[in-house]
Design a protein around this motif. Sequence first.
Motif, PDB file in Angstrom:
ATOM      1  N   LEU A 111      -9.778 -19.868   0.833  1.00  0.00           N
ATOM      2  CA  LEU A 111     -10.546 -20.913   0.780  1.00  0.00           C
ATOM      3  C   LEU A 111      -9.984 -22.536   1.234  1.00  0.00           C
ATOM      4  CD1 LEU A 111     -13.946 -21.059   1.261  1.00  0.00           C
ATOM      5  CD2 LEU A 111     -13.412 -22.184  -1.305  1.00  0.00           C
ATOM      6  N   GLY A 112      -8.935 -22.543   0.531  1.00  0.00           N
ATOM      7  CA  GLY A 112      -8.836 -23.766   0.560  1.00  0.00           C
ATOM      8  C   GLY A 112      -7.471 -24.439   2.291  1.00  0.00           C
ATOM      9  N   ALA A 113      -6.933 -23.562   1.629  1.00  0.00           N
ATOM     10  CA  ALA A 113      -6.414 -23.525   3.780  1.00  0.00           C
ATOM     11  C   ALA A 113      -7.266 -23.966   4.588  1.00  0.00           C
ATOM     12  CB  ALA A 113      -5.121 -22.219   3.862  1.00  0.00           C
ATOM     13  N   GLY A 114      -8.145 -22.951   5.029  1.00  0.00           N
ATOM     14  CA  GLY A 114      -8.977 -22.297   5.381  1.00  0.00           C
ATOM     15  C   GLY A 114     -10.001 -24.094   5.870  1.00  0.00           C
ATOM     16  N   ILE A 115      -9.942 -24.995   4.864  1.00  0.00           N
ATOM     17  CA  ILE A 115     -10.569 -25.708   5.110  1.00  0.00           C
ATOM     18  C   ILE A 115      -9.620 -27.683   5.513  1.00  0.00           C
ATOM     19  CG2 ILE A 115     -12.053 -27.636   3.704  1.00  0.00           C
ATOM     20  CD1 ILE A 115     -13.329 -25.009   2.606  1.00  0.00           C
ATOM     21  N   THR A 116      -8.710 -27.586   4.596  1.00  0.00           N
ATOM     22  CA  THR A 116      -8.147 -28.297   4.458  1.00  0.00           C
ATOM     23  C   THR A 116      -6.484 -28.334   5.574  1.00  0.00           C
ATOM     24  OG1 THR A 116      -6.435 -27.115   2.915  1.00  0.00           O
ATOM     25  CG2 THR A 116      -8.170 -28.351   2.075  1.00  0.00           C
ATOM     26  N   PRO A 117      -6.094 -29.171   5.779  1.00  0.00           N
ATOM     27  CA  PRO A 117      -4.809 -29.394   6.917  1.00  0.00           C
ATOM     28  C   PRO A 117      -3.702 -28.202   7.164  1.00  0.00           C
ATOM     29  CG  PRO A 117      -5.089 -31.200   6.101  1.00  0.00           C
ATOM     30  CD  PRO A 117      -6.364 -30.425   5.608  1.00  0.00           C
ATOM     31  N   PHE A 118      -3.752 -28.016   5.374  1.00  0.00           N
ATOM     32  CA  PHE A 118      -2.431 -26.806   5.327  1.00  0.00           C
ATOM     33  C   PHE A 118      -2.942 -25.710   6.173  1.00  0.00           C
ATOM     34  CE2 PHE A 118      -0.853 -22.848   3.264  1.00  0.00           C
ATOM     35  CZ  PHE A 118       0.555 -24.001   2.372  1.00  0.00           C
ATOM     36  N   PRO A 119      -1.232 -25.659   6.702  1.00  0.00           N
ATOM     37  CA  PRO A 119      -1.579 -24.700   7.693  1.00  0.00           C
ATOM     38  C   PRO A 119      -1.646 -23.367   7.221  1.00  0.00           C
ATOM     39  CG  PRO A 119       0.722 -25.654   7.184  1.00  0.00           C
ATOM     40  CD  PRO A 119      -0.337 -26.169   5.851  1.00  0.00           C
ATOM     41  N   PHE A 120      -2.780 -22.957   7.970  1.00  0.00           N
ATOM     42  CA  PHE A 120      -3.747 -21.704   7.614  1.00  0.00           C
ATOM     43  C   PHE A 120      -2.825 -20.313   8.272  1.00  0.00           C
ATOM     44  CE2 PHE A 120      -7.921 -18.388   9.110  1.00  0.00           C
ATOM     45  CZ  PHE A 120      -7.736 -18.216   7.622  1.00  0.00           C
ATOM     46  N   LYS A 121      -2.441 -20.431   9.018  1.00  0.00           N
ATOM     47  CA  LYS A 121      -1.398 -19.177   9.288  1.00  0.00           C
ATOM     48  C   LYS A 121      -0.067 -18.834   8.125  1.00  0.00           C
ATOM     49  CE  LYS A 121       0.654 -21.953  12.303  1.00  0.00           C
ATOM     50  NZ  LYS A 121      -0.329 -23.468  11.365  1.00  0.00           N
ATOM     51  N   VAL A 122      -0.167 -19.587   7.384  1.00  0.00           N
ATOM     52  CA  VAL A 122       0.683 -19.508   6.338  1.00  0.00           C
ATOM     53  C   VAL A 122       0.139 -18.733   5.143  1.00  0.00           C
ATOM     54  CG1 VAL A 122       1.681 -20.618   4.660  1.00  0.00           C
ATOM     55  CG2 VAL A 122       2.715 -21.306   6.022  1.00  0.00           C
ATOM     56  N   ILE A 123      -0.811 -18.667   4.805  1.00  0.00           N
ATOM     57  CA  ILE A 123      -2.206 -17.926   4.297  1.00  0.00           C
ATOM     58  C   ILE A 123      -2.557 -16.793   4.531  1.00  0.00           C
ATOM     59  CG2 ILE A 123      -3.970 -17.565   2.688  1.00  0.00           C
ATOM     60  CD1 ILE A 123      -2.179 -19.964   1.678  1.00  0.00           C
ATOM     61  N   THR A 124      -3.030 -17.355   5.953  1.00  0.00           N
ATOM     62  CA  THR A 124      -3.005 -15.100   6.486  1.00  0.00           C
ATOM     63  C   THR A 124      -2.483 -14.585   6.277  1.00  0.00           C
ATOM     64  OG1 THR A 124      -2.351 -16.348   8.841  1.00  0.00           O
ATOM     65  CG2 THR A 124      -4.924 -16.426   8.577  1.00  0.00           C
ATOM     66  N   ILE A 125      -0.537 -14.941   6.625  1.00  0.00           N
ATOM     67  CA  ILE A 125       0.402 -14.322   6.602  1.00  0.00           C
ATOM     68  C   ILE A 125       0.999 -14.041   5.139  1.00  0.00           C
ATOM     69  CG2 ILE A 125       2.800 -14.344   7.194  1.00  0.00           C
ATOM     70  CD1 ILE A 125       2.147 -15.652   9.614  1.00  0.00           C
ATOM     71  N   MET A 126       0.812 -14.501   4.742  1.00  0.00           N
ATOM     72  CA  MET A 126       1.109 -14.076   2.836  1.00  0.00           C
ATOM     73  C   MET A 126      -0.478 -13.148   2.517  1.00  0.00           C
ATOM     74  SD  MET A 126       3.490 -15.940   1.914  1.00  0.00           S
ATOM     75  CE  MET A 126       3.346 -15.292   0.466  1.00  0.00           C
ATOM     76  N   SER A 127      -1.231 -13.497   3.179  1.00  0.00           N
ATOM     77  CA  SER A 127      -2.370 -12.776   1.939  1.00  0.00           C
ATOM     78  C   SER A 127      -2.384 -10.796   3.175  1.00  0.00           C
ATOM     79  CB  SER A 127      -3.504 -12.714   3.231  1.00  0.00           C
ATOM     80  OG  SER A 127      -4.555 -14.171   2.378  1.00  0.00           O
ATOM     81  N   GLY A 128      -1.717 -11.136   4.644  1.00  0.00           N
ATOM     82  CA  GLY A 128      -1.015  -9.614   4.808  1.00  0.00           C
ATOM     83  C   GLY A 128       0.323  -8.568   3.828  1.00  0.00           C
ATOM     84  N   TRP A 129       0.801  -9.847   3.516  1.00  0.00           N
ATOM     85  CA  TRP A 129       2.433  -9.701   3.154  1.00  0.00           C
ATOM     86  C   TRP A 129       1.771  -9.693   1.717  1.00  0.00           C
ATOM     87  CZ3 TRP A 129       6.098 -12.611  -0.668  1.00  0.00           C
ATOM     88  CH2 TRP A 129       7.286 -11.957  -0.489  1.00  0.00           C
ATOM     89  N   THR A 130       1.384  -9.900   1.140  1.00  0.00           N
ATOM     90  CA  THR A 130       0.781  -9.485  -0.391  1.00  0.00           C
ATOM     91  C   THR A 130      -0.542  -8.594  -1.361  1.00  0.00           C
ATOM     92  OG1 THR A 130      -0.538 -11.214  -0.765  1.00  0.00           O
ATOM     93  CG2 THR A 130       0.968 -12.182  -1.299  1.00  0.00           C
ATOM     94  N   GLY A 131      -0.755  -8.266   0.361  1.00  0.00           N
ATOM     95  CA  GLY A 131      -2.236  -6.471  -0.028  1.00  0.00           C
ATOM     96  C   GLY A 131      -3.588  -7.829  -0.016  1.00  0.00           C
ATOM     97  N   MET A 132      -3.704  -8.739   0.061  1.00  0.00           N
ATOM     98  CA  MET A 132      -4.787  -8.569  -0.723  1.00  0.00           C
ATOM     99  C   MET A 132      -5.354  -7.781   0.115  1.00  0.00           C
ATOM    100  SD  MET A 132      -6.898 -12.354   0.847  1.00  0.00           S
ATOM    101  CE  MET A 132      -7.119 -13.314  -0.800  1.00  0.00           C
TER     102      MET A 132
END
Length: 192
Positions: A111-132
């Motif tokens: 949610l935070g990365a999707g709304i803020t300027p934080f690079p969304f790609k970091v969270i999308t990749i981490m979501s897959g890597w951690t098995g969210m």
Amino acid sequence: MIQRLYNWTMSLAEHPNALWALALVSFVESSFFPIPPDVLMIPMIIARPNRAWLIATVALVASVLGGLLGYAIGAFAFEQIGQPILESLGKGDAVAEFNTRFNDFGFWAVLGAGITPFPFKVITIMSGWTGMPLGVFIATSIIARAIRFYLVAGLLWKFGSPIRDFIEKRLGLVTTIFLVFLFGGFLLVRYL
């Protein structure tokens, strides 16, 4: 190099196929491209405010689909593709520590990365890597990106060009502060 990519992205806003260009930029930004789709959205909406909601919807759909590519990179090709992308963004050192805590706060991270300027790609990749869980990832991505893109579209539709400076320079900060207070409020309620 980033300045050339930015200038190229801005030039797409004037192209007759600007909606397709926006879809492409929104898609790749969610998985590896460094320039956010707002760079295209803002001039497109200022030029044609009556299309603000369509423009935001195109960015939303393409961004969520691109987020699925980022998720797949994290889940199936982290070492070959995901880790080099994160290292190029200066996020490589925090990967191991982040992995241990990510899924505890996964909803909030997406949610935070999707709304803020934080690079969304970091969270999308981490979501897959951690098995969210994929369903949580998709639902949160839709909510986050809808908030971001429809907020930008709504402000530009209502206020036009004068709000552009605020969006480009301060909207990310205001949104980040709002999320910190929202998250803090949930923590207070939970532990009081």
